[in-house]
Design a protein around this motif. Structure first.
Motif: not given
Length: 299
Positions: A209-237
């Motif tokens: 909702r916040r960013m002016p790009v497609s949801g697919q592009q955002i999820r792909q960027a998140i995946f790359r950040l996960q590979v780099l070990d910079l972010v993780q999913e908060d399963f509890a939330r």
């Protein structure tokens, strides 16, 4: 002992991350099922990718140089002499003044692109990792890159994400920053923007909702950040994202690859003839942990 498995169960991205984390040295061979797809070879040294080529294609690095007009016919004799030295061929040519540092960067990136692009889009195939299998010096540029960073470079160029779609987070997932690990790989603009929006966490749908790009592009960027070990999913939330049940030290949703026996036949625990009953499977946990410890480099 070689470790082998099926890409349907154990994807290329997951495998390379474990070899990176386990600081493994050896050769990864991946055979794709579609004829005439060849077997792709990737060499690792302490979790870093050092070379990549196609099995049965000798002098692949020299061919790349010739295609880019970086070497000429009158230098063939020198190439043969340098290929027999104890120094990576790329570095030897740099010392002789034939190649520049930017030439080595180009050749190394071409090596990675030729293999990683095919393997990242592959949904089926077989892999085999053998420790202490050194790369031929004639295929070495002398450069290296951490396995996870090589993955991210490949993911940025990937056009077909169908094989990786199920690894992308759902809109209801919550993403959280991890303690900074200071990756040597520079983030691109979209990856930096996603990190800035996580303070310290945010739902994927809110990022869309916040960013002016497609949801697919955002999820792909998140995946790359996960590979780099910079972010993780908060399963509890996260919404509709149950916390997975895994063995200690084993990443979620990561099947255990098989280990070849002395006859070279692959066997998967629990699937071979005469496998143990469910009540006996608890006794196999140390064996499963041993497989995971091998890939992760745990003593």
């Amino acid at each position: 002992m070689p470790v082998c498995g099926d890409l349907k169960d154990y994807q290329f991205t997951q495998l390379v991350q474990l070899l990176d984390r386990g600081v493994k040295t050896g050769r990864l061979a991946v055979q794709l099922p579609q004829a005439p797809q060849p077997t792709l070879l990737i060499w690792f040294r302490e979790g870093h990718v050092v070379a990549s080529t196609v099995q049965g294609e000798p002098s692949a690095l020299v061919k790349l140089m010739a295609q880019r007009c970086l070497i000429h016919q009158h230098q063939v004799g020198l190439l043969r002499q340098l290929a027999r030295s104890s120094v990576p061929l790329g570095m030897a040519l740099k010392t002789e003044g034939i190649l520049l540092p930017e030439h080595l960067q180009l050749l190394f990136s071409l090596q990675l692109r030729n293999s990683f692009n095919r393997l990242l889009s592959a949904s089926a195939g077989w892999f085999r990792f053998e420790e202490r299998q050194a790369a031929p010096r004639s295929e070495l540029t002398g450069l290296s890159l951490r396995g996870r960073e090589a993955l991210v470079l490949g993911l940025r160029q990937l056009q077909d994400w169908q094989a990786l779609q199920h690894q992308l987070l759902a809109p209801g997932a919550v993403v959280r920053l991890k303690p900074a690990s200071n990756p040597s790989l520079r983030l691109n603009s979209l990856e930096r923007q996603v990190l800035q929006q996580l303070d310290p966490c945010c739902q994927v749908s809110e990022l869309e909702r916040r960013m002016p790009v497609s949801g697919q592009q955002i999820r792909q960027a998140i995946f790359r950040l996960q590979v780099l070990d910079l972010v993780q999913e908060d399963f509890a939330r996260s919404i509709h994202s149950p916390k997975p049940l895994v063995l200690p030290g084993m990443p979620p949703d990561l099947p255990v690859p098989c280990v070849e026996d002395r006859q070279g036949l692959a066997s998967v625990p629990g699937n071979e003839p005469g496998s143990t009953s469910q009540s006996e499977q608890g006794e196999q946990v140390p064996i499963l942990r041993a497989f995971v410890d091998f890939l992760k480099g745990v003593a």
